[in-house]
Scaffold this active site. Structure first.
Site, short mmCIF file in Angstrom:
data_model
loop_
_atom_site.label_atom_id
_atom_site.label_comp_id
_atom_site.label_asym_id
_atom_site.label_seq_id
_atom_site.Cartn_x
_atom_site.Cartn_y
_atom_site.Cartn_z
CG ASP A 12 -2.32 0.84 0.97
OD1 ASP A 12 -2.00 1.44 -0.32
OD2 ASP A 12 -2.90 0.96 2.20
CG ASN A 60 -7.74 -2.25 -6.33
OD1 ASN A 60 -6.33 -3.35 -6.02
ND2 ASN A 60 -8.12 -1.85 -5.02
#
Ligand code: FPP
Length: 234
Positions: A12, A60
């Site tokens: 991340d 996503n």
């Protein structure tokens, strides 16, 4: 030093890494990918047997078309290159996630080819989670189980060991789970496998998380007292 058998990683902070430098988010993903190639070799060379990464979640796909296209392209080109390097080091590569829409067909073909080509490798496993959602994994496994119980190939009762075989990949439990960029949540990553994992949440953005940072994570892991619900005996 205890080396965890299964390390899982939520990569991340690529976007924020780029934005803070006035660069495009795509550049952040490219840097993340470059870092992943170096870091994964380091981690597997340390003696970690299974390395799982969250490359792209089902959610996503909700990002802008531009960002999804960039990531899909990076993954398509990257998986081929990265798989070739790891295959030379006797690492087996597997994928977890829904192998279908909206993943582009070319990626699915590459995934199948890479798995097939590396299936006999024995030094370690790289598990790439792509179009992945951990709750969906449990639901998909349950559907397969029910189907086999209904057609008589599987008998009740189902145990945890049996259930584990019906997940996307049959893997050992996660020992150490790292998420970079100071976000302290799982976001649906490997919910079943993370049941007794030690969590480690460094502030560093993924492109800046280097070998020395992994060594610090290992030191921290070694300080943890893993009791698995039991009481430590003196
Ligand atoms: C999270 O950062 C990262 C991703 C959604 C993509 C990670 C994928 C790669 C690094 C490529 C992997 C490539 C292969 C070949 C497996 P973010 O965009 O959420 O960052 P932010 O939270 O700072 O916006």
């Amino acid at each position: 030093m205890k080396i965890p058998k299964h390390v899982a990683f939520i990569l991340d902070g690529n976007g924020r890494w780029a934005q803070e430098r006035g660069l495009s988010r795509s550049k952040g993903h490219e840097e993340g990918y470059k870092n992943l190639r170096t870091l994964s070799k380091y981690i597997l060379n340390k003696g970690v047997k299974v390395f799982s990464i969250y490359a792209f979640s089902t959610e996503n796909f909700g990002r802008s078309k531009e960002e999804v296209d960039v990531l899909m392209n990076l993954i398509l080109v990257g998986v081929k290159k990265y798989a070739k390097e790891l295959a030379e080091e006797n690492i087996k590569i597997v994928f977890s996630g829904i192998r279908g829409y909206p993943l582009p067909k070319e990626i699915i073909t590459v995934m199948d080819e890479v798995e097939e080509k590396t299936s006999n490798n024995t030094r370690g496993i790289l598990n790439i989670c792509l179009n992945y959602d951990g709750q969906q994994e449990i639901v998909d496994a349950s559907n397969k189980l029910v189907e086999e119980v209904n057609n008589g190939t599987l008998k009740l009762p189902i145990t945890k060991d049996i259930f584990n075989k019906y997940l996307y990949q049959e893997l050992p439990p996660i020992d150490l789970l790292i998420r970079t960029s100071a976000e302290n949540r799982l976001s649906g990553f490997m919910l079943w496998q993370a049941s007794y994992a030690e969590f480690y949440f460094p502030k560093t953005y993924f492109p800046d998380f280097k070998e020395k940072d992994f060594d610090i994570a290992l030191e921290e892991y070694n300080k943890r007292d893993r009791r698995f619900g039991k009481i430590k005996e003196d």
